[in-house]
Design a protein around this motif. Sequence first.
Motif, PDB file in Angstrom:
ATOM      1  N   ILE A 143       4.425   7.227 -17.574  1.00  0.00           N
ATOM      2  CA  ILE A 143       4.779   7.416 -16.068  1.00  0.00           C
ATOM      3  C   ILE A 143       3.819   8.336 -15.564  1.00  0.00           C
ATOM      4  CG2 ILE A 143       6.508   8.667 -14.682  1.00  0.00           C
ATOM      5  CD1 ILE A 143       8.813   7.735 -16.822  1.00  0.00           C
ATOM      6  N   ALA A 144       3.484   9.277 -16.307  1.00  0.00           N
ATOM      7  CA  ALA A 144       2.293  10.013 -15.525  1.00  0.00           C
ATOM      8  C   ALA A 144       1.023   9.461 -15.555  1.00  0.00           C
ATOM      9  CB  ALA A 144       2.018  11.320 -16.582  1.00  0.00           C
ATOM     10  N   LEU A 145       0.628   8.404 -16.131  1.00  0.00           N
ATOM     11  CA  LEU A 145      -0.605   7.747 -15.948  1.00  0.00           C
ATOM     12  C   LEU A 145      -0.338   6.937 -14.890  1.00  0.00           C
ATOM     13  CD1 LEU A 145      -1.678   6.826 -19.767  1.00  0.00           C
ATOM     14  CD2 LEU A 145      -3.083   8.059 -17.920  1.00  0.00           C
ATOM     15  N   THR A 146       0.919   6.314 -14.696  1.00  0.00           N
ATOM     16  CA  THR A 146       1.139   5.444 -13.599  1.00  0.00           C
ATOM     17  C   THR A 146       0.880   6.294 -12.229  1.00  0.00           C
ATOM     18  OG1 THR A 146       2.733   4.035 -14.736  1.00  0.00           O
ATOM     19  CG2 THR A 146       2.990   3.959 -12.353  1.00  0.00           C
ATOM     20  N   LYS A 147       1.593   7.395 -12.199  1.00  0.00           N
ATOM     21  CA  LYS A 147       1.284   8.275 -10.982  1.00  0.00           C
ATOM     22  C   LYS A 147      -0.228   8.773 -10.733  1.00  0.00           C
ATOM     23  CE  LYS A 147       5.871  10.669 -11.454  1.00  0.00           C
ATOM     24  NZ  LYS A 147       6.160  12.050 -11.672  1.00  0.00           N
ATOM     25  N   GLU A 148      -0.743   8.927 -11.851  1.00  0.00           N
ATOM     26  CA  GLU A 148      -2.424   9.042 -11.640  1.00  0.00           C
ATOM     27  C   GLU A 148      -3.068   7.773 -11.029  1.00  0.00           C
ATOM     28  OE1 GLU A 148      -4.698  11.986 -13.011  1.00  0.00           O
ATOM     29  OE2 GLU A 148      -2.539  12.429 -12.233  1.00  0.00           O
ATOM     30  N   GLY A 149      -2.727   6.798 -11.370  1.00  0.00           N
ATOM     31  CA  GLY A 149      -3.103   5.547 -11.106  1.00  0.00           C
ATOM     32  C   GLY A 149      -2.738   5.288  -9.452  1.00  0.00           C
ATOM     33  N   SER A 150      -1.968   5.767  -9.266  1.00  0.00           N
ATOM     34  CA  SER A 150      -1.334   5.627  -7.705  1.00  0.00           C
ATOM     35  C   SER A 150      -2.230   6.611  -6.931  1.00  0.00           C
ATOM     36  CB  SER A 150       0.062   6.116  -7.461  1.00  0.00           C
ATOM     37  OG  SER A 150       0.372   6.261  -6.227  1.00  0.00           O
ATOM     38  N   LYS A 151      -2.461   7.615  -7.479  1.00  0.00           N
ATOM     39  CA  LYS A 151      -3.736   8.599  -7.084  1.00  0.00           C
ATOM     40  C   LYS A 151      -4.913   8.110  -6.844  1.00  0.00           C
ATOM     41  CE  LYS A 151      -1.057  12.496  -8.892  1.00  0.00           C
ATOM     42  NZ  LYS A 151      -1.095  13.567  -9.744  1.00  0.00           N
ATOM     43  N   ALA A 152      -5.345   7.526  -7.710  1.00  0.00           N
ATOM     44  CA  ALA A 152      -6.659   6.801  -7.898  1.00  0.00           C
ATOM     45  C   ALA A 152      -6.736   5.778  -6.760  1.00  0.00           C
ATOM     46  CB  ALA A 152      -7.075   6.449  -9.259  1.00  0.00           C
ATOM     47  N   VAL A 153      -5.691   4.769  -6.861  1.00  0.00           N
ATOM     48  CA  VAL A 153      -5.873   3.517  -5.996  1.00  0.00           C
ATOM     49  C   VAL A 153      -5.979   4.218  -4.498  1.00  0.00           C
ATOM     50  CG1 VAL A 153      -4.741   1.651  -5.320  1.00  0.00           C
ATOM     51  CG2 VAL A 153      -4.966   2.097  -7.670  1.00  0.00           C
ATOM     52  N   SER A 154      -4.978   5.152  -4.233  1.00  0.00           N
ATOM     53  CA  SER A 154      -4.812   5.606  -2.683  1.00  0.00           C
ATOM     54  C   SER A 154      -6.057   6.327  -2.348  1.00  0.00           C
ATOM     55  CB  SER A 154      -3.643   6.646  -2.864  1.00  0.00           C
ATOM     56  OG  SER A 154      -2.349   5.919  -3.283  1.00  0.00           O
ATOM     57  N   SER A 155      -6.582   6.988  -3.429  1.00  0.00           N
ATOM     58  CA  SER A 155      -7.970   7.736  -3.123  1.00  0.00           C
ATOM     59  C   SER A 155      -9.201   6.686  -2.860  1.00  0.00           C
ATOM     60  CB  SER A 155      -8.396   8.502  -4.123  1.00  0.00           C
ATOM     61  OG  SER A 155      -7.293   9.549  -4.232  1.00  0.00           O
ATOM     62  N   ILE A 156      -9.224   5.551  -3.345  1.00  0.00           N
ATOM     63  CA  ILE A 156     -10.012   4.597  -3.258  1.00  0.00           C
ATOM     64  C   ILE A 156      -9.540   3.386  -2.708  1.00  0.00           C
ATOM     65  CG2 ILE A 156     -12.253   3.771  -4.159  1.00  0.00           C
ATOM     66  CD1 ILE A 156     -12.101   5.624  -6.222  1.00  0.00           C
ATOM     67  N   ILE A 157      -8.980   3.398  -1.637  1.00  0.00           N
ATOM     68  CA  ILE A 157      -8.140   2.049  -0.936  1.00  0.00           C
ATOM     69  C   ILE A 157      -9.023   0.764  -0.950  1.00  0.00           C
ATOM     70  CG2 ILE A 157      -8.448   2.318   1.318  1.00  0.00           C
ATOM     71  CD1 ILE A 157      -5.179   1.779  -0.388  1.00  0.00           C
ATOM     72  N   SER A 158     -10.355   0.909  -1.047  1.00  0.00           N
ATOM     73  CA  SER A 158     -11.165  -0.258  -1.040  1.00  0.00           C
ATOM     74  C   SER A 158     -11.075  -1.200  -2.129  1.00  0.00           C
ATOM     75  CB  SER A 158     -12.617  -0.135  -0.582  1.00  0.00           C
ATOM     76  OG  SER A 158     -13.206   0.895  -1.816  1.00  0.00           O
ATOM     77  N   THR A 159     -10.684  -0.591  -3.439  1.00  0.00           N
ATOM     78  CA  THR A 159     -10.615  -1.255  -4.578  1.00  0.00           C
ATOM     79  C   THR A 159      -9.267  -2.387  -4.530  1.00  0.00           C
ATOM     80  OG1 THR A 159      -8.734   0.421  -5.324  1.00  0.00           O
ATOM     81  CG2 THR A 159     -11.155   0.544  -5.895  1.00  0.00           C
ATOM     82  N   VAL A 160      -8.522  -2.117  -3.530  1.00  0.00           N
ATOM     83  CA  VAL A 160      -7.376  -3.114  -3.380  1.00  0.00           C
ATOM     84  C   VAL A 160      -7.960  -4.479  -2.751  1.00  0.00           C
ATOM     85  CG1 VAL A 160      -5.400  -3.628  -2.391  1.00  0.00           C
ATOM     86  CG2 VAL A 160      -5.500  -1.270  -3.083  1.00  0.00           C
ATOM     87  N   PHE A 161      -8.877  -4.525  -1.941  1.00  0.00           N
ATOM     88  CA  PHE A 161      -9.304  -5.595  -1.190  1.00  0.00           C
ATOM     89  C   PHE A 161     -10.687  -6.209  -2.101  1.00  0.00           C
ATOM     90  CE2 PHE A 161      -7.394  -3.037   1.770  1.00  0.00           C
ATOM     91  CZ  PHE A 161      -6.412  -3.739   2.218  1.00  0.00           C
ATOM     92  N   PHE A 162     -11.036  -5.686  -3.204  1.00  0.00           N
ATOM     93  CA  PHE A 162     -12.325  -6.056  -3.953  1.00  0.00           C
ATOM     94  C   PHE A 162     -11.894  -7.442  -4.678  1.00  0.00           C
ATOM     95  CE2 PHE A 162     -14.873  -6.188  -7.917  1.00  0.00           C
ATOM     96  CZ  PHE A 162     -16.070  -6.249  -7.454  1.00  0.00           C
ATOM     97  N   PRO A 163     -10.796  -7.814  -4.975  1.00  0.00           N
ATOM     98  CA  PRO A 163     -10.758  -9.153  -5.665  1.00  0.00           C
ATOM     99  C   PRO A 163     -11.016 -10.224  -4.826  1.00  0.00           C
ATOM    100  CG  PRO A 163      -8.592  -7.475  -6.333  1.00  0.00           C
ATOM    101  CD  PRO A 163      -9.573  -6.854  -5.266  1.00  0.00           C
ATOM    102  N   ILE A 164     -10.943  -9.945  -3.448  1.00  0.00           N
ATOM    103  CA  ILE A 164     -11.318 -11.180  -2.488  1.00  0.00           C
ATOM    104  C   ILE A 164     -12.729 -11.527  -2.900  1.00  0.00           C
ATOM    105  CG2 ILE A 164     -11.753 -11.586  -0.125  1.00  0.00           C
ATOM    106  CD1 ILE A 164      -9.373  -9.536   0.725  1.00  0.00           C
ATOM    107  N   PHE A 165     -13.574 -10.679  -3.102  1.00  0.00           N
ATOM    108  CA  PHE A 165     -15.225 -11.176  -3.450  1.00  0.00           C
ATOM    109  C   PHE A 165     -15.112 -11.821  -4.757  1.00  0.00           C
ATOM    110  CE2 PHE A 165     -18.927  -9.812  -5.936  1.00  0.00           C
ATOM    111  CZ  PHE A 165     -19.852 -10.106  -5.124  1.00  0.00           C
ATOM    112  N   LEU A 183       0.767  -1.106   0.019  1.00  0.00           N
ATOM    113  CA  LEU A 183       0.072  -0.033  -0.049  1.00  0.00           C
ATOM    114  C   LEU A 183       0.935   1.307   0.111  1.00  0.00           C
ATOM    115  CD1 LEU A 183      -2.788  -1.153   2.492  1.00  0.00           C
ATOM    116  CD2 LEU A 183      -2.893  -1.079   0.045  1.00  0.00           C
ATOM    117  N   ILE A 184       1.845   1.386   0.718  1.00  0.00           N
ATOM    118  CA  ILE A 184       2.747   2.271   0.760  1.00  0.00           C
ATOM    119  C   ILE A 184       3.555   2.660  -0.441  1.00  0.00           C
ATOM    120  CG2 ILE A 184       4.906   3.316   1.797  1.00  0.00           C
ATOM    121  CD1 ILE A 184       4.179   1.861   4.554  1.00  0.00           C
TER     122      ILE A 184
END
Length: 803
Positions: free
Chosen positions: A424-446, A329-330
Amino acid sequence: MAEDRELIEKYGKPVPYDRNFRGPEWRNRSCTDVPCLLIFIIFLAGWGFIAQYAVRNGDLNKLVVPTDSFNRKCGIDSSVLDKKYLFFFDLGKCIDPVVPLTGCPTQQVCVESCPTQTFIWDRLKDRLSFPELKERLICLTEADKNNLRDINGIQRAIDNERCARWYMKSAPFLNRCMWEFSPQMCELIPSFLLPRSRRASNGSQSASLANGGMSGLIDALIDDNSSLSEVKMEVLALTAIPEPAVRTKQELVEEPAIQCRRRTEQAETIKQKVRQADTRLAKLVGNMVAHFYNGTHDAQQLGEEIVEDIMNSWYVVLMALMCTLIASLILIALMRWFAAPILWLSIFGVLVGLGFGIYYCVKQYRFWRETATVPNHSLNLEAAVKNVLQEPSTWLYLSIFLAISFVVILLLVIVLRSRIQIAIALTKEGSKAVSSIISTVFFPIFSWVLFILAVTYAIGVGLYLGSIGEPSFRMIRQLDANSLTSVTNENCVCTGPAIEYKVGGRCDPKIFEQNCFNADFGQRSPCTRTTCSFAEIEHPPFVTWSIVYNVFGFFWLTFFIAAFSDMVLALTFATWYWTFKKRDVPFFTLGRAFRQTIFYHLGTLAFGSLILAVCRMIRIALEYLHSKLIKYDNAVTRAILCCMRCFFWLLENFLRFLNRNAYIMCAIHGKNFCASAKDAFNLIMRNFLRVIAVDKVTDFLFFLSKVLLTGAAGVGTYYFVVRSPHLIQLHYNAVPVTLVVIAAFIMTTVFFGVYSMAVDTLFLCFLEDCERNDGSSEKPFFMSKQLMRILGKRNKFPRQRSI
């Protein structure tokens, strides 16, 4: 309009444009691909009907009927109609990871009942009389047992593996004689799960054992520091001979096949030893190690030590995985600042590595070209590898390959440097999106839970369907015991109702047993090497098509679950991108995307997954044809099938890529599957170089991140166990390190799979943003300032934006 003409001049074709488009909106959506959803629901209803039909008419016992060493189905084939249980000469050899592939490497024979007492030949041969020993013997055939005349004959039969050297008291499980529950297993079973009669007997038996010879023997052996194997053999020998002080012979015979016995406090020490070392898991690991390690005894000891290390280090493994979770996550959060240096350093490292590889290969080529060598003629893998490495041509070809790779990567970096900046810029944007909606990281469990349920359902239905039908029997001659390429020449003659029975033809086991005999020994001598054996279960046509239906349903449902996960994540990240001020992103964005997918786009998911399921079924059909036609060895047929298999494999991979992007476009615009797939394909083709750069660059970056986290977890675990011997004592430090590395790689793969979906979604949103907007107040860009700076664009009005 001027804007439309500008788009036509730029891209060569009109681009669909909605002046009011502002990203995925809940209120502007409607249900998509409803007919396909209805078809999917009807299909699932039909699948449910097939499931209840299979459960009502199927019998799983038909599929688990055991087979002995003579390939006879216990309780089914003619010569073993009254022997429905399978006995293993050495059940311990069956605890092996390769048994499902190679079979259990021990003699197996059908018996009328499982043994009700323990027998150890080496311990009992001097204690019991010959008639008692012969009565307890279990041999491959009745002839082997009847031919025994003295103790020496028994010894020869046992040495030749015609009779079992030892066995334990067993109970039938799936018609197989399995060892009774060990005392250690009983300790793990809650008392309320045991039958009343058995719970009541535990106390009395423990008391008798504590007062009798059992606990005394255990205490004496422990005091003498006897080895664990010696303790086991003495305990087995004691239980094999019924003592009047403990139980009578009649009580031993009438005792239940499976009976849990509680140990007394005097045996607590040996119980702890057995819990740590003598477990089924230890035997499994020991047998697995035996395939790569010299010496069965050493391998078994190594397996037991590995299991002890696992038991002693489980909390260290959990701590390491928790740290890996936090580190993942970090790292995802830090990607917004360190994505560029990590990527450029990685590219530079790859180029330096390739350059060093070229230098080394050229050096080796020059050395072996000028050195005369003689090939190693040994027939082993090591010698073959050495011969290949001593060939100058090997190093020449390898240096050419590395040089071409170096030049290609260098040119791609130079040509695509601006597009790499976008990645690289899109990777940074993806990091912002995932960090803003951290619940998406655990959604694959469902999604995993749904996938496991789907697999379990399909396998269960398939097993029940496979058991429906009438068994088919054929008259066969068994292979000669001395030659696997010839069959016995037993003169088996059938009369009466079985007069038409022929070798290879159909037969009935009961009729065969009553009317077929060995003509060389008279009508009272049954055929022993010619049998009426089970061949297969003949399914009715409805069941056959139901099996095909079940396989197709499995593919369709699993692809649908994967598509559902992609759609929910795409909707979530698309909502984040198309929110002008990121602080206005709804708190429950993932939940909103979940509801939106269910209410509007299940039909689209059903459509896309149906296409993949059909393609997969075609591939399965081609594999079936290949297995049927391979025996004809026709070069033309093989070539055609090979081309078709390759084509449909490529087609399936392309459809997977197209479906993924179609779901993203559906998440953005809310259109049906065909329209979304068309828009996604056209958008990708108009930005082909950008797509290649972003896809490969992000894949490379995510791979490096997974390797970094996995390596850090493994190194951290190693240093902890090495520098903390006072906290944890292990035989092998590599055991917890290996577990951590495997689990950490799986965990990081899941996390960065979500991250990859975020980048793919944001990339298509970025391309849409570039084509639809011009930075004016009417059509402002939604991309970040970094992306606008890379493209040389900007919004033409003051903009307050929270990232």
